[in-house]
Design an enzyme around this catalytic site. Sequence first.
Site, short mmCIF file in Angstrom:
data_model
loop_
_atom_site.label_atom_id
_atom_site.label_comp_id
_atom_site.label_asym_id
_atom_site.label_seq_id
_atom_site.Cartn_x
_atom_site.Cartn_y
_atom_site.Cartn_z
N LYS A 134 35.41 55.23 32.23
CA LYS A 134 36.81 55.23 32.63
C LYS A 134 37.65 55.69 31.44
CE LYS A 134 38.42 51.68 35.00
NZ LYS A 134 38.64 50.30 35.48
N GLU A 176 37.02 40.12 26.09
CA GLU A 176 36.22 40.81 27.10
C GLU A 176 34.82 40.22 27.20
OE1 GLU A 176 37.33 42.91 29.24
OE2 GLU A 176 39.30 43.35 28.40
N LYS A 214 28.28 44.44 31.70
CA LYS A 214 29.13 45.52 32.21
C LYS A 214 28.29 46.68 32.71
CE LYS A 214 33.15 48.36 31.61
NZ LYS A 214 34.34 48.74 30.83
N GLU A 224 34.35 52.06 41.03
CA GLU A 224 35.26 50.94 41.26
C GLU A 224 35.67 50.82 42.73
OE1 GLU A 224 38.49 48.75 38.40
OE2 GLU A 224 38.83 50.85 38.83
N ARG A 228 32.75 46.57 40.84
CA ARG A 228 33.33 46.87 39.52
C ARG A 228 34.73 46.30 39.38
NH1 ARG A 228 32.84 52.54 36.12
NH2 ARG A 228 34.11 51.89 34.35
N ASN A 232 38.13 43.34 36.44
CA ASN A 232 39.58 43.20 36.29
C ASN A 232 40.04 41.75 36.21
OD1 ASN A 232 40.16 46.04 36.41
ND2 ASN A 232 39.78 45.97 38.61
N HIS A 235 43.10 40.67 34.23
CA HIS A 235 43.82 41.87 33.86
C HIS A 235 45.07 42.13 34.70
CE1 HIS A 235 40.28 42.55 31.49
NE2 HIS A 235 40.73 43.70 31.03
N HIS A 254 45.42 43.40 23.35
CA HIS A 254 44.87 43.44 24.70
C HIS A 254 44.10 42.16 25.04
CE1 HIS A 254 43.02 45.02 28.35
NE2 HIS A 254 41.85 44.64 27.87
#
Length: 352
Positions: A134, A176, A214, A224, A228, A232, A235, A254
Amino acid sequence: MTLQVADSYQIEIGSITQKHFDWLRGKEYAGWIVFADDNTVIDCLPLIEHYLPEGTPVVVAPEGELNKHLGTCQELWEAMFEAGVGRRWCAICLGGGVLEDMSGFVASTYKRGIDFLQIPTTLLSMVDSSVGGKLGIDFNHVKNSIGVFNDPVAVWIDPAFLKTLSAREVRSGYGEIVKHALIADREQWEAVKTITKLEEVDWSTIIPASVNIKREVVLEDPFEKGLRKSLNFGHTIGHAIESFWLETEDRLFHGEAVAAGMIMESWLSTQLDSLSGDDLEEITTYLLKIYGHQAVPESAFGQLLTLMRQDKKNEDSRINFTLLSAPGSARVNATAEPDMIVAALRWYNGLG
């Protein structure tokens, strides 16, 4: 350690050596170009520059999320033209998530696309943005709203680059790792939640476990369409508060914003899914211990809802979430009404 991502590319975790660049030479590119940022050109390029052919052009992008926009892309495209980059060249993207997202996007669109290689230099980019193809930039104050799916020719993850980071940057990337465990691997969550001192972590074991979570999600759903979207978690709210604070003195990194988002979206999971109160308390206590608490001004709630409505994950007018049924089990394509989201924000503020 080598992880295969479909048939398209491999992720290699470990020290970067001459053999890596010998492999790249074997692909017989017409030339290489390196993308770095203001920090990585100083701190990270010296760790690999002795492997590069003499005269390899190095293009330096301004650092940070505020520079992840079309204007910077134009500067990078212009630099590629000035360097004589052609279709049979390869771009080496040396940086964190912002640089990798943006330079991969630039490479993928330059002359309809040239190959690119990712060498992530932050914990965030090692376990998240370098995996899955991505790429993109921010537009109209919405994160990653312009972009493409495109795989690199390889990803080389060397934990040695983590020594160039501040403690806050490491902590940001760690968010993450927590997310991956919460959405897909209860056993990994049980291990992660015992970690309290990030400066003492053995990243050589934690990084491969997180990357593999992941990787498995991406293999099952590369574009996605379903599973997938579980990535998120945290997020929807996290991106909104990250964007809101981006140009203020209270800016959140982030991972810090996503950590707050995970707390609020865990609360939503108790209201709209089957996450237990005990699990909510455990998740909340742990994330507050690592990340602390920054209250969200009530005056910003309307703006945050607007940002959430613009989120690229939404499929219609409703705001889309990934919720937890339990640690290690996520449900995608859940929605929440604005009053419920505001309730989550107020509940979070009450924790401080």
